[in-house]
Design a protein around this motif. Structure first.
Motif, mmCIF file in Angstrom:
data_model
loop_
_atom_site.group_PDB
_atom_site.id
_atom_site.type_symbol
_atom_site.label_atom_id
_atom_site.label_comp_id
_atom_site.label_asym_id
_atom_site.label_seq_id
_atom_site.Cartn_x
_atom_site.Cartn_y
_atom_site.Cartn_z
ATOM 1 N N GLU A 261 8.629 -18.566 -4.838
ATOM 2 C CA GLU A 261 8.132 -18.759 -6.264
ATOM 3 C C GLU A 261 7.652 -20.251 -6.598
ATOM 4 O O GLU A 261 6.648 -20.182 -7.112
ATOM 5 C CB GLU A 261 9.492 -18.589 -7.085
ATOM 6 C CG GLU A 261 9.074 -18.506 -8.540
ATOM 7 C CD GLU A 261 10.086 -18.328 -9.580
ATOM 8 O OE1 GLU A 261 10.052 -18.697 -10.583
ATOM 9 O OE2 GLU A 261 11.217 -17.589 -9.105
ATOM 10 N N LEU A 262 8.038 -21.067 -5.831
ATOM 11 C CA LEU A 262 7.383 -22.384 -5.988
ATOM 12 C C LEU A 262 6.149 -22.560 -5.377
ATOM 13 O O LEU A 262 5.237 -23.226 -5.989
ATOM 14 C CB LEU A 262 8.627 -23.300 -4.991
ATOM 15 C CG LEU A 262 8.033 -25.010 -5.114
ATOM 16 C CD1 LEU A 262 8.160 -25.231 -6.350
ATOM 17 C CD2 LEU A 262 8.949 -25.516 -4.111
ATOM 18 N N THR A 263 5.767 -21.842 -4.237
ATOM 19 C CA THR A 263 4.426 -21.783 -3.690
ATOM 20 C C THR A 263 3.567 -20.643 -4.337
ATOM 21 O O THR A 263 2.586 -20.446 -3.838
ATOM 22 C CB THR A 263 4.482 -21.518 -2.233
ATOM 23 O OG1 THR A 263 5.058 -20.263 -1.826
ATOM 24 C CG2 THR A 263 5.232 -22.970 -1.793
ATOM 25 N N GLY A 264 3.869 -19.975 -5.410
ATOM 26 C CA GLY A 264 3.148 -19.179 -6.165
ATOM 27 C C GLY A 264 2.960 -17.696 -5.585
ATOM 28 O O GLY A 264 2.364 -16.918 -5.831
ATOM 29 N N ARG A 265 4.194 -17.424 -4.748
ATOM 30 C CA ARG A 265 4.312 -16.124 -4.094
ATOM 31 C C ARG A 265 5.562 -15.432 -4.517
ATOM 32 O O ARG A 265 5.820 -14.556 -4.089
ATOM 33 C CB ARG A 265 4.191 -16.303 -2.647
ATOM 34 C CG ARG A 265 2.963 -16.996 -2.065
ATOM 35 C CD ARG A 265 3.078 -17.463 -0.650
ATOM 36 N NE ARG A 265 1.712 -17.776 -0.238
ATOM 37 C CZ ARG A 265 1.360 -18.967 -0.442
ATOM 38 N NH1 ARG A 265 2.079 -20.062 -0.920
ATOM 39 N NH2 ARG A 265 -0.019 -19.542 -0.098
ATOM 40 N N GLY A 266 6.280 -15.783 -5.582
ATOM 41 C CA GLY A 266 7.295 -15.226 -6.075
ATOM 42 C C GLY A 266 7.404 -13.581 -6.535
ATOM 43 O O GLY A 266 8.249 -12.786 -6.344
ATOM 44 N N ASP A 267 5.829 -13.419 -6.759
ATOM 45 C CA ASP A 267 5.812 -11.972 -7.236
ATOM 46 C C ASP A 267 4.728 -11.208 -6.299
ATOM 47 O O ASP A 267 4.231 -10.115 -6.568
ATOM 48 C CB ASP A 267 4.988 -11.792 -8.637
ATOM 49 C CG ASP A 267 5.997 -12.087 -9.695
ATOM 50 O OD1 ASP A 267 7.242 -11.974 -9.600
ATOM 51 O OD2 ASP A 267 5.539 -12.836 -10.734
ATOM 52 N N ASP A 268 4.585 -11.751 -4.941
ATOM 53 C CA ASP A 268 3.994 -11.067 -3.790
ATOM 54 C C ASP A 268 4.376 -9.684 -3.701
ATOM 55 O O ASP A 268 3.740 -8.815 -3.374
ATOM 56 C CB ASP A 268 3.766 -12.115 -2.754
ATOM 57 C CG ASP A 268 2.516 -12.800 -2.826
ATOM 58 O OD1 ASP A 268 2.073 -13.201 -4.054
ATOM 59 O OD2 ASP A 268 2.320 -13.250 -1.886
ATOM 60 N N THR A 269 6.075 -9.696 -3.701
ATOM 61 C CA THR A 269 6.534 -8.271 -3.487
ATOM 62 C C THR A 269 7.702 -8.045 -4.327
ATOM 63 O O THR A 269 8.073 -9.143 -5.001
ATOM 64 C CB THR A 269 7.187 -8.208 -1.954
ATOM 65 O OG1 THR A 269 8.370 -9.054 -2.056
ATOM 66 C CG2 THR A 269 6.261 -8.854 -0.836
ATOM 67 N N ALA A 270 7.828 -6.585 -4.593
ATOM 68 C CA ALA A 270 8.767 -6.255 -5.542
ATOM 69 C C ALA A 270 10.286 -6.834 -5.296
ATOM 70 O O ALA A 270 10.928 -7.318 -6.091
ATOM 71 C CB ALA A 270 8.630 -4.900 -5.734
ATOM 72 N N TRP A 271 10.482 -6.990 -3.941
ATOM 73 C CA TRP A 271 11.682 -7.475 -3.263
ATOM 74 C C TRP A 271 12.158 -8.808 -3.829
ATOM 75 O O TRP A 271 13.084 -8.980 -4.204
ATOM 76 C CB TRP A 271 12.019 -7.131 -1.842
ATOM 77 C CG TRP A 271 12.990 -7.803 -1.105
ATOM 78 C CD1 TRP A 271 12.584 -8.892 -0.215
ATOM 79 C CD2 TRP A 271 14.193 -7.308 -1.122
ATOM 80 N NE1 TRP A 271 14.118 -9.059 0.238
ATOM 81 C CE2 TRP A 271 15.078 -8.181 -0.264
ATOM 82 C CE3 TRP A 271 14.793 -6.335 -1.750
ATOM 83 C CZ2 TRP A 271 16.284 -8.193 -0.164
ATOM 84 C CZ3 TRP A 271 16.394 -6.069 -1.614
ATOM 85 C CH2 TRP A 271 16.927 -7.218 -0.896
ATOM 86 N N PHE A 272 11.069 -9.705 -3.503
ATOM 87 C CA PHE A 272 11.671 -11.178 -3.588
ATOM 88 C C PHE A 272 11.277 -11.402 -5.150
ATOM 89 O O PHE A 272 12.001 -12.282 -5.549
ATOM 90 C CB PHE A 272 10.429 -11.996 -2.774
ATOM 91 C CG PHE A 272 10.651 -12.198 -1.302
ATOM 92 C CD1 PHE A 272 12.085 -12.570 -1.021
ATOM 93 C CD2 PHE A 272 10.013 -11.521 -0.359
ATOM 94 C CE1 PHE A 272 12.432 -13.038 0.415
ATOM 95 C CE2 PHE A 272 10.411 -11.544 0.880
ATOM 96 C CZ PHE A 272 11.224 -12.010 1.406
ATOM 97 N N SER A 273 10.348 -10.702 -5.880
ATOM 98 C CA SER A 273 10.572 -10.865 -7.440
ATOM 99 C C SER A 273 11.940 -10.490 -8.044
ATOM 100 O O SER A 273 12.207 -11.177 -8.841
ATOM 101 C CB SER A 273 9.425 -10.082 -7.994
ATOM 102 O OG SER A 273 9.508 -9.958 -9.208
ATOM 103 N N PHE A 274 12.477 -9.465 -7.328
ATOM 104 C CA PHE A 274 13.749 -9.094 -7.872
ATOM 105 C C PHE A 274 14.891 -10.094 -7.637
ATOM 106 O O PHE A 274 15.697 -10.375 -8.349
ATOM 107 C CB PHE A 274 14.172 -7.573 -7.118
ATOM 108 C CG PHE A 274 15.810 -7.306 -7.302
ATOM 109 C CD1 PHE A 274 16.185 -6.598 -8.485
ATOM 110 C CD2 PHE A 274 16.566 -7.656 -6.249
ATOM 111 C CE1 PHE A 274 17.342 -6.102 -8.618
ATOM 112 C CE2 PHE A 274 17.841 -7.308 -6.656
ATOM 113 C CZ PHE A 274 18.247 -6.519 -7.547
ATOM 114 N N LEU A 275 14.643 -10.698 -6.304
ATOM 115 C CA LEU A 275 15.731 -11.717 -5.975
ATOM 116 C C LEU A 275 15.374 -13.006 -6.922
ATOM 117 O O LEU A 275 16.486 -13.435 -7.169
ATOM 118 C CB LEU A 275 15.467 -11.880 -4.527
ATOM 119 C CG LEU A 275 15.748 -10.927 -3.466
ATOM 120 C CD1 LEU A 275 15.403 -11.498 -2.045
ATOM 121 C CD2 LEU A 275 17.341 -10.549 -3.460
#
Length: 622
Positions: A556-570
Motif C-alpha cells: 500500500e505504501l508503494t501504491g500497490r495495495g489494490d493490485d490484488t483483491a487479496w492484499f487489498s482485503f488484508l
C-alpha cells in the motif's frame, strides 16, 4: 483334458508367506531409493525397531489385498507395484527437487503431470525394470499357487474377504494415527541431520517416513469453507493504479529485538546496542513499531511465510505446523506483485537451500532469483554462522546490478548470524564479549546469554546503519524495511525473560512475547516519489501489527495495495484489527479482546477460508 491343479497354501503357510513377502517388498522399496541399501541396513541394524516400522504398513496392505483377492501372491504383486512405484517417485523427486514424496502430493497429480516437462528427469530404467519383473513374477506365482479356503465356513465368501480387508485397513489407520504419528518416536531415532528431510527419509526408511508424514504439517479445512466463495473473492476486480517506481529492500534479521530497551538494562547513548535503529526511528522519512510474529523464540520461516503471503501460520491448523512444509504449489506473494510490475525479484539467505524447503518454496512464491550459502562467494563467518556484515555487500551488489540493468528491485534477505544458542562458544574460544549494563541482578547463565545475544544485536544494528548510509547516498528511490523474525531464546521456561521482569507484564503471554521491532524508511528520492508524509498518514499504522499485515502495508505504501483483491482485503482488515494472534485480537482503538464482534469475526473467517483456498486449490502459472 485334465484340468490344471493349483497348489493351495493352508492358512499358516499363507500368513508365513505374507510375512516373508512383506519383508522382501520392503527391501525392494528401500533398494529403489537413491542411497545404498547397505547404508540403510546399517542404520536399521543399530536401530532394529526401524525394520518393523518400515515393514508393518506393507504387511498390512498385503493382508488387505490377500483377503480381497484370496491369493497372497496376487496381493503381493499389487502391493509390490504400488509401494515400489511410490518409492521410485520419491527417488525422482529427491533428485529433481531435493524433496521427498509426501502423502499430500496425491492431491497434486494434475500439477505433477504439468510440471514434469519443466525438469530434466532421468528415470532409473534398471530399477523400474526390476520392479516390473518382480511384480510379474509374483502375479505368475499367484496363477500356480493359491490359498485354501478360510477355516471358518461362514467367512469363506465375499463377506469374509471384505471383513478381513477392513480389519487390515483399520489396523493400518490406527497405527498411522498413533504409532506413526508419534513425534517423540520419530525424533528418538538417530540421524545425520534431523533438519534435512531428504536425509531423514533415506536413513529411517521411506515407508516409515511416508507414513509419519500423514499426520505432520496439517492444514485444517476452515468451518464453512466453500471453494466457490473463495474463488469469487479472489476474482474480484480492484481499483488498482500503477505502483510507484521505488526499489524495496526487506531484511528480516535473525532474533532482532529491542529487549535491551527494557528498564532492566542501563545502556546509555554511548554504548546503546541499537544506536542506529533508534536514530533511524527518529528520521522524518521513517515509520516504526512492532510486528507480532507467529512464534516465540523460534520459527524464522513461519514469519517469512506470514510477511510474504499475508496468511497466518498459526491459523493453518489447530496443532503446531510448519508453514513452509505445507506449501506445494504456486502462491500469491509480494514477489508476484512486484514481478507483475516488471521488477527484478530476489531472495538471499546464508543457510542451506533445503532448510525449511526454501529452495522450492521461494520458487513457488515467485522469486526470480534465490541465493543460498552454496552460491555465495567467500562467505565471512562470525563463529558458526555467516556474519551480517557479509550480507551487506551482497545486498549492495544486487542493487548495483539491478540499477545497471535499468530495472527496479524487490529484494528480501533473511539473516542468520544471531541464531541461538547464546553461549560463550558462539563466536569461538576466547571471544571477548562486552559487558551488559543492568539495573537489576540476574543469574550468571542469564547474564552470559544476554552478553552473547547483545553482541549479535550490535552487529545487526551495524548492518542496518550500513544499509541506511548506503541507500541514503543513492539517487535511486529506495524503501528499506528492517525487522526481526522472533525474540531470542533465553533459557528454558523463559528464564531470562522472567529474570528481566517481562513475564510479569500485562499482555506478555498474548502479545508481547511475540513482538519484534520493525522500521520502514525511505531515502530522499523515494520519499519524494511516494509523497511520504501523506502516504504514511494514509496507512494509519498503529504501533503493533500482525506480521501478516506488514507485507500488505508495504504494498500500500508503494501504491500497490489494490493490485490484488487479496492484499487489498488484508489492508482493510488491518485497519479494523491491526493484530490477530491466535484467539486474541488487538482492535484499532487499542482494545485487546478474545471476543470479536460479528463483523470482525466474519472477516477473520473469510481470511482463513481464503487462505485455505490459496494453499489447496488456486492455480497460478509461471
Amino acid at each position: 483334458m485334465k484340468r490344471f491343479q493349483k497348489y493351495r497354501l493352508p492358512l499358516p503357510l499363507t500368513l508365513l508367506a505374507a510375512v516373508l513377502l512383506a519383508g522382501c517388498i520392503t527391501l525392494l522399496a528401500l533398494w529403489c531409493q537413491p542411497n545404498a541399501l547397505r547404508v540403510v541396513l546399517a542404520h536399521f541394524k543399530a536401530q532394529p525397531l526401524l525394520i518393523v516400522l518400515n515393514a508393518m504398513p506393507i504387511g498390512l496392505l498385503l493382508l488387505l489385498f490377500t483377503c480381497l483377492f484370496r491369493n497372497v501372491f496376487f496381493g503381493a504383486a499389487l502391493v509390490n507395484f504400488g509401494v515400489c512405484a511410490l518409492s521410485i517417485a520419491n527417488r525422482i523427486k529427491l533428485e529433481v527437487r531435493d524433496e521427498p514424496v509426501f502423502p499430500r502430493d496425491f492431491g497434486l497429480l494434475k500439477e505433477v503431470g504439468s510440471a514434469m516437462g519443466a525438469y530434466d528427469i532421468h528415470f532409473p530404467v534398471g530399477v523400474i525394470a526390476v520392479v516390473v519383473v518382480t511384480t510379474l513374477l509374483l502375479a505368475a506365482l499367484g496363477i500356480f499357487i493359491g490359498c485354501k479356503p478360510f477355516p471358518v465356513k461362514k467367512l469363506r465368501g465375499w463377506l469374509g474377504s471384505l471383513l478381513g480387508a477392513a480389519a487390515s485397513f483399520a489396523v493400518l489407520v490406527v497405527l498411522i494415527l498413533t504409532v506413526y504419528a508419534s513425534n517423540d518416536l520419530y525424533n528418538s531415532f538417530r540421524v545425520t541431520n534431523a533438519y534435512y528431510i531428504p536425509s531423514v527419509f533415506n536413513e529411517l526408511g521411506f515407508p516409515y517416513c511416508f507414513c509419519h508424514q500423514f499426520t505432520t504439517y496439517p492444514v485444517d479445512k476452515p468451518e464453512g469453507f466453500r471453494r466457490a466463495d473463495a474463488e469469487s473473492w479472489d476474482a474480484q476486480e480492484t481499483d488498482s493504479v500503477p505502483g510507484k517506481p521505488v526499489n524495496v529492500i526487506m531484511v528480516m534479521n535473525e532474533a532482532f529485538s529491542d529487549i535491551t530497551d527494557s528498564p532492566a538494562f542501563a545502556f546509555t547513548a554511548e554504548n546503546d546496542p541499537l544506536a542506529n535503529f533508534h536514530a533511524l526511528q527518529a528520521d522524518p522519512h521513517a515509520v516504526s513499531g512492532h510486528v507480532v510474529v507467529p512464534g516465540f523464540a523460534g520459527g524464522t520461516a513461519n514469519t517469512e511465510f506470514d510477511v510474504l503471503t499475508g496468511m497466518q501460520t498459526n491459523a493453518l491448523s489447530a496443532t503446531t505446523t510448519s508453514a513452509m512444509r505445507v506449501i506445494n504449489r504456486n502462491l500469491d506473494s509480494l514477489f508476484r506483485v512486484f514481478n507483475a510490475d516488471g521488477y527484478r525479484t530476489s531472495f538471499f539467505h546464508p543457510g542451506n537451500d533445503w532448510f525449511y524447503n526454501r529452495e522450492n518454496v521461494y520458487r513457488w512464491f515467485g522469486a526470480e532469483k534465490t541465493v543460498f550459502i552454496d552460491q555465495m562467494a567467500d562467505p565471512v563467518y562470525k563463529g558458526t554462522w555467516v556474519a551480517d556484515e557479509y550480507l551487506i555487500g551482497l545486498i549492495q551488489d544486487e542493487f548495483e546490478e539491478t540499477m545497471a540493468s535499468g530495472e527496479s528491485l524487490f529484494h528480501f534477505t533473511t539473516t542468520i548470524q544471531n541464531h541461538m544458542s547464546y553461549t560463550t562458544a558462539k563466536y569461538g574460544e576466547g571471544y571477548d564479549f562486552p559487558p551488559v549494563d543492568l539495573n537489576i541482578s540476574v543469574s550468571e547463565d542469564v547474564e552470559t546469554m544476554l552478553r552473547v545475544y547483545t553482541e549479535g544485536v550490535r552487529d545487526a544494528d551495524e548492518m542496518l546503519g550500513s544499509l541506511w548510509d548506503y541507500f541514503a547516498a543513492r539517487n535511486e528511490p529506495v524503501v528499506l524495511v528492517y525487522f526481526g523474525d522472533h525474540l531470542p531464546y533465553l533459557g528454558d521456561n523463559q528464564k531470562g525473560y522472567a529474570e528481566l521482569g517481562y513475564t510479569e507484564q500485562e499482555g506478555w503471554a498474548e502479545l508481547t512475547s511475540f513482538e519484534t521491532p520493525y522500521v520502514i524508511w525511505a531515502n530522499d528520492a523515494a520519499a519524494e516519489a511516494l509523497d511520504w508524509e501523506n502516504a504514511v498518514a494514509a496507512l494509519e499504522l498503529p504501533e503493533q501489527i500482525s506480521a501478516s499485515f506488514l507485507g500488505a502495508a508495504v504494498l500500500e505504501l508503494t501504491g500497490r495495495g489494490d493490485d490484488t483483491a487479496w492484499f487489498s482485503f488484508l489492508n482493510d482488515l488491518r485497519r479494523e484489527a491491526p493484530v490477530v494472534q491466535k484467539q486474541s485480537c488487538l482492535l484499532s482503538d487499542g482494545t485487546l479482546t478474545q471476543t470479536a464482534d460479528e463483523s470482525l469475526s466474519a472477516a477473520i473467517r473469510q481470511w482463513r477460508q481464503w487462505s485455505y483456498y490459496k494453499l489447496r486449490y488456486k492455480e497460478i502459472h509461471g
